[in-house]
Design a protein around this motif. Structure first.
Motif, PDB file in Angstrom:
ATOM      1  N   GLU A  19       0.812  -1.214   0.000  1.00  0.00           N
ATOM      2  CA  GLU A  19       0.000   0.000   0.000  1.00  0.00           C
ATOM      3  C   GLU A  19       0.852   1.275   0.000  1.00  0.00           C
ATOM      4  OE1 GLU A  19      -2.611  -0.504   3.432  1.00  0.00           O
ATOM      5  OE2 GLU A  19      -4.259  -0.887   2.030  1.00  0.00           O
ATOM      6  N   ILE A  20       2.120   1.137   0.291  1.00  0.00           N
ATOM      7  CA  ILE A  20       3.007   2.296   0.385  1.00  0.00           C
ATOM      8  C   ILE A  20       3.616   2.603  -0.981  1.00  0.00           C
ATOM      9  CG2 ILE A  20       5.076   3.253   1.448  1.00  0.00           C
ATOM     10  CD1 ILE A  20       2.806   2.905   3.426  1.00  0.00           C
ATOM     11  N   ALA A  21       3.215   3.735  -1.546  1.00  0.00           N
ATOM     12  CA  ALA A  21       3.795   4.162  -2.819  1.00  0.00           C
ATOM     13  C   ALA A  21       5.277   4.442  -2.628  1.00  0.00           C
ATOM     14  CB  ALA A  21       3.077   5.413  -3.323  1.00  0.00           C
ATOM     15  N   GLY A  22       6.085   3.946  -3.537  1.00  0.00           N
ATOM     16  CA  GLY A  22       7.520   4.170  -3.442  1.00  0.00           C
ATOM     17  C   GLY A  22       8.267   3.073  -2.716  1.00  0.00           C
ATOM     18  N   HIS A  42      13.526  -1.679  -1.869  1.00  0.00           N
ATOM     19  CA  HIS A  42      13.639  -0.495  -2.717  1.00  0.00           C
ATOM     20  C   HIS A  42      12.682   0.546  -2.120  1.00  0.00           C
ATOM     21  CE1 HIS A  42      15.698  -2.945  -5.778  1.00  0.00           C
ATOM     22  NE2 HIS A  42      14.822  -3.876  -5.434  1.00  0.00           N
ATOM     23  N   ILE A  43      13.251   1.600  -1.531  1.00  0.00           N
ATOM     24  CA  ILE A  43      12.429   2.576  -0.812  1.00  0.00           C
ATOM     25  C   ILE A  43      12.748   3.992  -1.285  1.00  0.00           C
ATOM     26  CG2 ILE A  43      11.688   3.435   1.439  1.00  0.00           C
ATOM     27  CD1 ILE A  43      12.773   0.910   2.703  1.00  0.00           C
ATOM     28  N   TYR A  44      11.743   4.680  -1.805  1.00  0.00           N
ATOM     29  CA  TYR A  44      11.837   6.107  -2.095  1.00  0.00           C
ATOM     30  C   TYR A  44      12.038   6.824  -0.762  1.00  0.00           C
ATOM     31  CZ  TYR A  44      10.067  10.743  -3.572  1.00  0.00           C
ATOM     32  OH  TYR A  44       9.910  12.076  -3.827  1.00  0.00           O
ATOM     33  N   SER A  45      12.897   7.811  -0.719  1.00  0.00           N
ATOM     34  CA  SER A  45      13.277   8.427   0.557  1.00  0.00           C
ATOM     35  C   SER A  45      12.132   9.138   1.269  1.00  0.00           C
ATOM     36  CB  SER A  45      14.442   9.402   0.346  1.00  0.00           C
ATOM     37  OG  SER A  45      14.133  10.367  -0.639  1.00  0.00           O
ATOM     38  N   GLN A 116      -6.431   6.582   7.423  1.00  0.00           N
ATOM     39  CA  GLN A 116      -7.464   5.610   7.036  1.00  0.00           C
ATOM     40  C   GLN A 116      -7.612   5.499   5.518  1.00  0.00           C
ATOM     41  OE1 GLN A 116     -11.697   6.903   7.669  1.00  0.00           O
ATOM     42  NE2 GLN A 116     -10.756   8.840   8.350  1.00  0.00           N
ATOM     43  N   PHE A 117      -7.122   6.486   4.789  1.00  0.00           N
ATOM     44  CA  PHE A 117      -7.258   6.482   3.329  1.00  0.00           C
ATOM     45  C   PHE A 117      -6.021   5.929   2.619  1.00  0.00           C
ATOM     46  CE2 PHE A 117      -9.939  10.151   4.742  1.00  0.00           C
ATOM     47  CZ  PHE A 117     -11.159   9.561   4.464  1.00  0.00           C
ATOM     48  N   LEU A 118      -5.079   5.407   3.375  1.00  0.00           N
ATOM     49  CA  LEU A 118      -3.884   4.835   2.780  1.00  0.00           C
ATOM     50  C   LEU A 118      -4.254   3.778   1.742  1.00  0.00           C
ATOM     51  CD1 LEU A 118      -0.749   4.588   2.905  1.00  0.00           C
ATOM     52  CD2 LEU A 118      -1.105   2.720   4.543  1.00  0.00           C
ATOM     53  N   GLY A 119      -3.599   3.832   0.594  1.00  0.00           N
ATOM     54  CA  GLY A 119      -3.870   2.881  -0.481  1.00  0.00           C
ATOM     55  C   GLY A 119      -4.939   3.334  -1.454  1.00  0.00           C
ATOM     56  N   LYS A 120      -5.593   4.471  -1.148  1.00  0.00           N
ATOM     57  CA  LYS A 120      -6.614   5.025  -2.035  1.00  0.00           C
ATOM     58  C   LYS A 120      -6.088   6.305  -2.676  1.00  0.00           C
ATOM     59  CE  LYS A 120     -10.275   3.243   0.972  1.00  0.00           C
ATOM     60  NZ  LYS A 120     -11.413   3.581   1.846  1.00  0.00           N
ATOM     61  N   PRO A 151       0.694  12.185   3.423  1.00  0.00           N
ATOM     62  CA  PRO A 151       2.059  11.982   2.938  1.00  0.00           C
ATOM     63  C   PRO A 151       2.826  13.276   2.693  1.00  0.00           C
ATOM     64  CG  PRO A 151       0.492  11.611   1.171  1.00  0.00           C
ATOM     65  CD  PRO A 151      -0.313  11.780   2.421  1.00  0.00           C
ATOM     66  N   SER A 152       2.161  14.411   2.865  1.00  0.00           N
ATOM     67  CA  SER A 152       2.813  15.704   2.694  1.00  0.00           C
ATOM     68  C   SER A 152       2.077  16.758   3.512  1.00  0.00           C
ATOM     69  CB  SER A 152       2.825  16.111   1.215  1.00  0.00           C
ATOM     70  OG  SER A 152       3.382  17.404   1.040  1.00  0.00           O
ATOM     71  N   VAL A 153       2.772  17.854   3.806  1.00  0.00           N
ATOM     72  CA  VAL A 153       2.145  18.973   4.509  1.00  0.00           C
ATOM     73  C   VAL A 153       1.397  19.884   3.551  1.00  0.00           C
ATOM     74  CG1 VAL A 153       3.752  19.017   6.457  1.00  0.00           C
ATOM     75  CG2 VAL A 153       4.313  20.287   4.361  1.00  0.00           C
TER      76      VAL A 153
END
Length: 216
Positions: A19-22, A42-45, A116-120, A151-153
Motif C-alpha cells: 500500500e506504500i507508494a515508493g 527499494h524505498i523512495y526516501s 485511514q485512506f492509505l492505499g486510495k 504523505p505531505s504537509v
C-alpha cells in the motif's frame, strides 16, 4: 532511567507493504536455498512514515544525517482537527485548544485520521494542507517537529504550494514528519515524541520509526 511501565507506548509508523507508494521488495535469500531469509528493499526516501531534511527542497545543505538525536525527540502536543472536505486548509484557528499552553520549542502532531485512506487515490490527491498562516506560526513558535498523517504537509499536485509551505517550515528550522498513523489511539493532549530517521549520509529525507510515550 525511564520507567516505561508508567507510559502507554504508541507506534505512529506505517508498516512498509504494497500500500506504500515508493516501496517494493524482492526475495534475496531463503532458508531453503541459502540458510537464511533476506529481502532486497527499494524505498523512495519520502515513502511511508518519513522525515524531510532542508536539502529536500534546496533550502540549505543540511541533510538527514545532520539531525542530532536531541533534535528529533521532545514534548509534542496532539491536536485533533475534524476534516470536513477534500483538500481542507488547516489554519491557526484549528490549534485553539492548545495555543495558550504551547511553549516555544514544543512539537506538534496534527490528528486528522487521514491514514485511514492509505492505499486510495484520496490519500495523496485530497489531503488536508497546512496553510501559510499555520506554517509561519510554527516557525514563530520554534516548533521542533511538525508531524502530520498525510504523505505531505501541502498539495503534492501543486508545485508552487508544496514548495512554498516546505520552504517556510524548513527555512524556519521546523523538522517535518509525514505519513503518521495511530494518532487516534492517544488520549492525552501531549506526549513525549521520538522520531528517528534512518541515518542516510547526505540524505534529503528518510523513513522514520516514530513512537509516542503517553503517561498513564
Amino acid at each position: 532511567m525511564i520507567d516505561l511501565s508508567q507510559y502507554r507506548i504508541h507506534d505512529l509508523t506505517l508498516p512498509y507493504n504494497e500500500e506504500i507508494a515508493g516501496y517494493t521488495s524482492e526475495t534475496a535469500r531463503t532458508v531453503a536455498k541459502n540458510g537464511w531469509n533476506a529481502r532486497t528493499l527499494h524505498i523512495y526516501s519520502h515513502a511511508g512514515t518519513h522525515m524531510d531534511a532542508p536539502f529536500h527542497f534546496g533550502v540549505s545543505q543540511e541533510t538527514i544525517d545532520d539531525f542530532s538525536p536531541q533534535q528529533v525527540m521532545g514534548k509534542a502536543w496532539v491536536v485533533t482537527i475534524p476534516i470536513k472536505e477534500d483538500q481542507q486548509l488547516l489554519t491557526l484557528s484549528d490549534l485553539q485548544p492548545i495555543v495558550a499552553h504551547f511553549k516555544m520549542g514544543d512539537s506538534l502532531l496534527l490528528r486528522t485520521d487521514w491514514s485511514q485512506f492509505l492505499g486510495k487515490p484520496k490519500y495523496r490527491d485530497a489531503l488536508p494542507r497546512i496553510s501559510e498562516e499555520l506554517a509561519q506560526w510554527c516557525v514563530d513558535q520554534k516548533v521542533k517537529i511538525l508531524g502530520v498523517e498525510p504523505p505531505s504537509v501541502a498539495d503534492v499536485n501543486n508545485l508552487e504550494e508544496v514548495t512554498n509551505i516546505h520552504h517556510i517550515l524548513l527555512k524556519g528550522k521546523v523538522i517535518i514528519v509525514e505519513g503518521l498513523t495511530n494518532l487516534d489511539k492517544i488520549d492525552r493532549p501531549f506526549v513525549f515524541l521520538i522520531a528517528l530517521p534512518l541515518k542516510i549520509e547526505n540524505g534529503d529525507g528518510a523513513p522514520a520509526r516514530v513512537i509516542a510515550l503517553e503517561e498513564k
